[in-house]
Design an enzyme around this catalytic site. Structure first.
Site, PDB file in Angstrom:
ATOM      1  N   THR A  12       0.701  -1.426   0.170  1.00  0.00           N
ATOM      2  CA  THR A  12       0.082   0.229  -0.014  1.00  0.00           C
ATOM      3  C   THR A  12       0.918   1.103  -0.096  1.00  0.00           C
ATOM      4  O   THR A  12       0.508   2.215  -0.712  1.00  0.00           O
ATOM      5  CB  THR A  12      -0.752   0.083   1.176  1.00  0.00           C
ATOM      6  OG1 THR A  12      -1.848  -1.055   1.376  1.00  0.00           O
ATOM      7  CG2 THR A  12      -1.864   1.146   1.348  1.00  0.00           C
ATOM      8  N   SER A  56       1.849  -7.275  -0.673  1.00  0.00           N
ATOM      9  CA  SER A  56       2.684  -8.291   0.434  1.00  0.00           C
ATOM     10  C   SER A  56       1.854  -9.573   0.544  1.00  0.00           C
ATOM     11  O   SER A  56       2.400 -10.546   0.888  1.00  0.00           O
ATOM     12  CB  SER A  56       2.507  -7.652   1.923  1.00  0.00           C
ATOM     13  OG  SER A  56       1.378  -7.445   2.242  1.00  0.00           O
ATOM     14  N   THR A  89       1.490  -4.314   4.329  1.00  0.00           N
ATOM     15  CA  THR A  89       1.321  -4.383   5.886  1.00  0.00           C
ATOM     16  C   THR A  89       0.507  -5.534   6.267  1.00  0.00           C
ATOM     17  O   THR A  89       0.663  -6.264   7.395  1.00  0.00           O
ATOM     18  CB  THR A  89      -0.019  -3.438   6.431  1.00  0.00           C
ATOM     19  OG1 THR A  89      -1.026  -3.508   5.846  1.00  0.00           O
ATOM     20  CG2 THR A  89       0.901  -1.838   6.501  1.00  0.00           C
ATOM     21  N   ASP A  90       0.102  -6.389   5.229  1.00  0.00           N
ATOM     22  CA  ASP A  90      -0.800  -7.553   5.415  1.00  0.00           C
ATOM     23  C   ASP A  90       0.137  -8.744   5.971  1.00  0.00           C
ATOM     24  O   ASP A  90      -0.087  -9.626   6.737  1.00  0.00           O
ATOM     25  CB  ASP A  90      -1.697  -7.967   4.345  1.00  0.00           C
ATOM     26  CG  ASP A  90      -2.708  -7.373   4.003  1.00  0.00           C
ATOM     27  OD1 ASP A  90      -3.079  -6.491   4.890  1.00  0.00           O
ATOM     28  OD2 ASP A  90      -3.275  -7.644   2.954  1.00  0.00           O
TER      29      ASP A  90
END
Length: 324
Positions: A12, A56, A89-90
């Protein structure tokens, strides 16, 4: 002037709107494009390098290995003071812990991301990058291993978790707090790790599955892991670490076949311990050969077990590593 390398992998934090769908294309920006949008510290010699441009959810064992190797090569340069990695971030917390366990260099490695894209209202992309660069240039973070910076806070790679799907305050370390803060341009450290664990990998990461407990769970996923060649299984139990009694026979068979099985808890805080003796309890499972995962969550336990297996650790060494 300290030399810092900014390695970008996508996510992101490197996204931009897709005019065809109106949604974000994750990882669409190169590192150079992303850096050009930031107000970077002028007193730092920054080099930008795009290593991947992916969301990710596309990070895998091969990309983790490539990322580790590149960071190690950069840190081996005596002129490089530290490395910053931008990441979606995942799976950020899993990549951070992998790097923490696999990179022995004492120089700072900071990993960050953002919950909102660079072109979104209220984006956290630029401030997280800027503060990560400042953290990587700080002498206070030498010897900390890989550290996660998010929303002005510095987190341990072992304990950090993504706890909100979209809020900019999306990461925390439940029960353990954070190392310190980056407030504007000031890096402050309140606590530091007592010990570091680093392992030398001899092979690629093996298949390690996570199998959760839920009400009414059975043994189908355990049997599938066994039949498809998993080298390790992480059990995500409830409470102190309990699994359904319908699962225990298959769990025992996995242990019998030499698969390393580690028991964790799905609770946000607390440790797996012997308390009860009913079927599916920690007492029952350890008697069948399962190892106790202490306070590890399932994702971190999976990364650690995979690394230990890749380092050719014995079952006894793995058991001790999880008790540390």
């Amino acid at each position: 002037m300290k030399k810092i390398i900014l390695l970008t992998t996508g996510g992101t934090i490197a996204s931009k709107p897709n005019p065809e769908t109106g949604l974000l294309s994750s990882g669409a920006l190169t590192g150079e494009e992303l850096a050009s949008m930031c107000k970077l510290p002028s007193a730092i010699d920054l080099t930008v390098e795009s290593i991947f441009q992916v969301p990710s959810n596309q990070m895998d064992a091969e990309r983790l290995s490539q990322l580790k190797d590149r960071i190690e090569a950069l840190l081996a340069d005596q002129h490089v003071y530290g490395v910053v990695v931008t990441h979606g971030t995942d799976t950020l917390e899993e990549t951070a812990y992998y790097l923490d366990l696999a990179i022995a260099n004492e120089k700072p490695v900071i990993i960050t991301g953002s919950q909102r894209g660079p072109f979104e209202l209220g984006t956290d992309a630029m401030v997280n990058i800027r503060q990560s660069i400042l953290a990587a240039a700080s002498e206070k973070l030498k010897g900390f291993g890989t550290v996660v910076l998010f929303n002005e806070r510095l987190f341990s790679a072992r304990y950090v978790k993504k706890v909100h799907a979209s809020n900019v305050d999306g990461f925390t370390s439940e029960g353990y707090g954070y190392f310190g803060t980056v407030d504007q341009d000031i890096v402050t450290v309140y606590q530091k790790p007592l010990d570091r664990e680093v392992y030398s990998l001899k092979d690629g990461l093996p298949v390690v599955d996570i199998i959760p407990f839920h009400l009414g769970a059975d043994d189908r996923f355990i049997k599938t892991s066994i039949s498809t060649g998993a080298k390790g299984i992480i059990l995500e139990g409830s409470g102190r670490g309990h699994m359904a009694p319908q699962m225990t026979e298959a769990i025992a068979e996995a242990c019998h076949q030499g698969i390393i099985v580690v028991l964790t808890t799905r609770s946000g805080e607390g440790e797996v311990r012997h308390v009860y003796d009913f079927p599916g309890s920690v007492f029952d499972l350890t008697n069948k050969g399962v190892l106790i995962g202490k306070d590890y969550d399932s994702k971190k336990a999976r990364i650690k077990l995979a690394i230990l297996l890749a380092a050719s650790a014995t079952k006894q060494e793995i058991e001790q590593a999880f008790l540390n």
